[in-house]
Design an enzyme around this catalytic site. Structure first.
Site, PDB file in Angstrom:
ATOM      1  N   GLU A  94       0.833  -1.211   0.000  1.00  0.00           N
ATOM      2  CA  GLU A  94       0.000   0.000   0.000  1.00  0.00           C
ATOM      3  C   GLU A  94       0.859   1.250   0.000  1.00  0.00           C
ATOM      4  O   GLU A  94       0.570   2.226  -0.680  1.00  0.00           O
ATOM      5  CB  GLU A  94      -0.936  -0.004   1.217  1.00  0.00           C
ATOM      6  N   GLU A  95       1.934   1.207   0.778  1.00  0.00           N
ATOM      7  CA  GLU A  95       2.743   2.410   1.010  1.00  0.00           C
ATOM      8  C   GLU A  95       3.503   2.876  -0.232  1.00  0.00           C
ATOM      9  O   GLU A  95       4.064   3.967  -0.247  1.00  0.00           O
ATOM     10  CB  GLU A  95       3.732   2.182   2.161  1.00  0.00           C
TER      11      GLU A  95
END
Ligand SMILES: [Zn+2]
Length: 342
Positions: free
Chosen positions: A203-204
């Site tokens: 996600e990051e």
């Protein structure tokens, strides 16, 4: 909620693309409550629990944390690194880290130049990540044998509870969301929806896991359970807080990647009122999360990010309120139990 699980989750290393230790632990915790568990090619863990209807609810929480990756091991033994995910280099100075090598973890420190070799002009200035280095306490030859380019690095910081119901740790973004989703699987009774609890990867670095995870599920409705910045600190005006710690679950109206489905946004606020769940509206023009990928999957999925207020986000002194986690769980549980009219 059993916060010892969150303590364990925050202690596990798992930068984007290197989430296997977290995935293994989550799988072990979730298995007794699941009708099916699988992992997709990107590494997302998908836990299925049958509901009373034929409608599917996707609940996503990302497993990865921001961190570093070694790109060069110098002849002097010092490691140079790149950042993985959004880290402000000011938060890296004088920190301890763990370097994850094939032969096991090594302790390292991110060194600073002592005062007597810096100038007055240098002091108080941010040092870019490319000029920082990790000292693993080894000679050049030892470091070059034990550390390889591509080894990943996590920040080191113990989970602690402090103040009035607050917690601080590394990786609360987003092990707190992972924890809430695990607790939901344990607590949910006879859900209306078939639940797909998806523990996503990467996600990051741009919501990458959520793209394939959402594609693999025919979702009628989705929630992304994640953290968000809370700027309720000195020097910030209240209109710039985004969220405030201890004020309840953030129900997202808009962020940089998503404008929440109008009916879903209204239904969630109504549900909070009915169930006496404390909430705050989150509007974050500069943040994003897995909802950004999920709501664009296939022909579109109504999706809202439930956001846990987090001070000092993406540093190893992240701070959250235990009560905010309880409110987030309460709202996600309320959604899972009964059909939402959008
Ligand atoms: Zn996050």
């Amino acid at each position: 909620m059993d916060f010892s699980i969150l303590k364990t989750l925050t202690s596990l290393p798992g930068i984007s693309g290197r989430e296997s230790a977290v995935r293994q632990y989550v799988q072990q915790q979730a298995a007794p409550y699941a009708d099916d568990v699988r992992t997709d090619a990107l590494g997302n863990l998908i836990v299925y629990k049958k509901g009373a209807s034929n409608k599917n609810l996707l609940l996503a929480a990302h497993m990865d944390e921001v961190g570093l990756m070694v790109h060069y091991v110098g002849a002097d033994g010092f490691l140079r690194f790149v950042t993985v995910g959004g880290i402000d280099p000011r938060t890296l100075l004088a920190q301890r880290v763990t370097v994850h090598t094939a032969g096991g973890p090594l302790v390292g420190v991110i060194g600073t130049r002592p005062a007597h070799v810096t100038t007055e002009a240098d002091r108080g200035k941010a040092v870019p990540a490319k000029d920082l280095f990790i000292d693993v306490g080894l000679s050049g030859a030892e470091a070059q044998t034990r550390v390889q380019p591509g080894d990943f690095v996590t920040l080191r910081r113990e989970y602690e509870e402090f103040g009035s119901g607050l917690i601080t740790a590394k990786a609360l973004d987003n092990r707190a969301g992972v924890f809430v989703l695990l607790e939901l699987l344990k607590e949910v009774k006879n859900p209306f929806y078939n639940i797909y609890a998806v523990f996503t990867v990467q996600e990051e670095v741009g919501l990458r896991g959520a793209v394939t995870a959402a594609y693999g599920v025919e979702a009628d409705l989705a929630l992304a359970i994640d953290t968000t910045g809370a700027a309720d600190i000195p020097g910030t005006a209240p209109q710039d807080y985004i969220t405030a710690v201890g004020q309840g679950v953030g129900v997202t109206a808009l962020d940089a990647r998503t404008i929440t489905h109008e009916g879903l946004f209204a239904a969630l606020k109504q549900l909070c009122l009915e169930k006496q769940i404390r909430y705050q509206v989150r509007i974050a023009p500069r943040g994003g999360n897995d909802a950004g990928a999920i709501h664009l999957s296939k022909t579109g999925v109504p999706c809202c990010a439930l956001s846990i207020p987090t001070r000092y986000i993406h540093s190893n002194t992240e701070v959250q309120s235990k009560d905010d986690l309880q409110q987030t769980l309460a709202l996600a549980l309320a959604v899972a139990q009964t059909e939402l009219a959008l």
